[in-house]
Scaffold this motif. Structure first.
Motif, mmCIF file in Angstrom:
data_model
loop_
_atom_site.group_PDB
_atom_site.id
_atom_site.type_symbol
_atom_site.label_atom_id
_atom_site.label_comp_id
_atom_site.label_asym_id
_atom_site.label_seq_id
_atom_site.Cartn_x
_atom_site.Cartn_y
_atom_site.Cartn_z
ATOM 1 N N SER A 113 -83.120 -23.636 -0.983
ATOM 2 C CA SER A 113 -81.655 -23.618 -1.052
ATOM 3 C C SER A 113 -81.201 -24.055 -2.443
ATOM 4 O O SER A 113 -80.651 -25.148 -2.615
ATOM 5 C CB SER A 113 -81.065 -24.533 0.028
ATOM 6 N N ILE A 114 -81.441 -23.203 -3.420
ATOM 7 C CA ILE A 114 -81.105 -23.527 -4.816
ATOM 8 C C ILE A 114 -79.788 -22.880 -5.237
ATOM 9 O O ILE A 114 -79.405 -22.965 -6.400
ATOM 10 C CB ILE A 114 -82.239 -23.104 -5.772
ATOM 11 N N GLY A 115 -79.126 -22.243 -4.288
ATOM 12 C CA GLY A 115 -77.870 -21.559 -4.574
ATOM 13 C C GLY A 115 -78.095 -20.064 -4.710
ATOM 14 O O GLY A 115 -79.124 -19.611 -5.213
ATOM 15 N N ARG A 116 -77.129 -19.310 -4.246
ATOM 16 C CA ARG A 116 -77.208 -17.849 -4.228
ATOM 17 C C ARG A 116 -77.504 -17.274 -5.608
ATOM 18 O O ARG A 116 -78.372 -16.423 -5.780
ATOM 19 C CB ARG A 116 -75.898 -17.298 -3.667
ATOM 20 N N ARG A 117 -76.766 -17.715 -6.617
ATOM 21 C CA ARG A 117 -76.931 -17.181 -7.968
ATOM 22 C C ARG A 117 -78.350 -17.412 -8.488
ATOM 23 O O ARG A 117 -78.977 -16.530 -9.050
ATOM 24 C CB ARG A 117 -75.902 -17.812 -8.902
ATOM 25 N N ARG A 118 -78.878 -18.626 -8.285
ATOM 26 C CA ARG A 118 -80.227 -18.940 -8.793
ATOM 27 C C ARG A 118 -81.299 -18.153 -8.044
ATOM 28 O O ARG A 118 -82.267 -17.697 -8.654
ATOM 29 C CB ARG A 118 -80.507 -20.439 -8.699
ATOM 30 N N VAL A 119 -81.148 -17.991 -6.742
ATOM 31 C CA VAL A 119 -82.112 -17.170 -5.980
ATOM 32 C C VAL A 119 -82.130 -15.757 -6.549
ATOM 33 O O VAL A 119 -83.195 -15.175 -6.789
ATOM 34 C CB VAL A 119 -81.784 -17.152 -4.467
#
Length: 172
Positions: A140-146
């Motif tokens: 769960s590193i954030g949508r943008r980072r994924v």
């Protein structure tokens, strides 16, 4: 910064493909076209980039790439099998020599115990028969980072195939 790394990787891939006179196609779900966008951000990329399929829905995966309803029903959209079918479909429905497929759960919602947020399956395929699969659990590193990490991974897999490395992965 990851954006700079993506740009550098895209330039390396384009150079490798130009030497071989190879074309590339992408089949993207959770990245929504970011891989092909990274490649086409570079001037002159039209001699390497054939096309990008953005297949966010299951219906698009089926109609544009030929992923079967049986594959989607049995394994789900986020699976090795679907990623491999997407990559094969991108090759079959393009003039590309190399293809990469990405399907995953970028978040923040949509995850489950078996398929958590941050799980992304990648498949790369070469017209000569070489295949490669990877699964990453970015968390769960954030949508943008994924999504950005997925772009970097997809470019790395294409670069591996473009460099001529022999891979002999077999579906599990």
């Amino acid at each position: 910064m990851i954006e700079r790394d993506i740009g550098t990787a895209a330039k390396r891939l384009l150079a490798l493909c130009r030497k071989q006179q190879w074309m590339v196609a992408t089949a993207e779900s959770c990245t929504g076209g970011l891989v092909v966008a990274a490649l086409t951000e570079i001037a002159g990329s039209s001699d390497v980039v054939d096309r990008g399929f953005v297949t966010y829905s299951n219906a698009a995966k089926q109609s544009m790439l030929g992923v079967t309803s049986a594959t989607l029903k049995k394994f789900g959209a986020v699976s090795r099998e679907t990623a491999e079918a997407m990559a094969a479909g991108a090759l079959a429905n393009s003039d590309a020599d190399l293809a990469v497929a990405i399907t995953g759960i970028a978040g923040p919602g949509g995850g489950s115990r078996g398929k958590p947020v941050g799980l992304v399956h990648f498949a790369a395929a070469a017209r000569d028969g070489r295949r490669l699969h990877r699964a990453k659990r970015f968390g769960s590193i954030g949508r943008r980072r994924v999504r950005l990490k997925s772009v970097a991974e997809a470019l790395a897999m294409l670069e591996l195939l473009a460099s001529g490395v022999q891979v002999s992965e077999r579906p599990a």
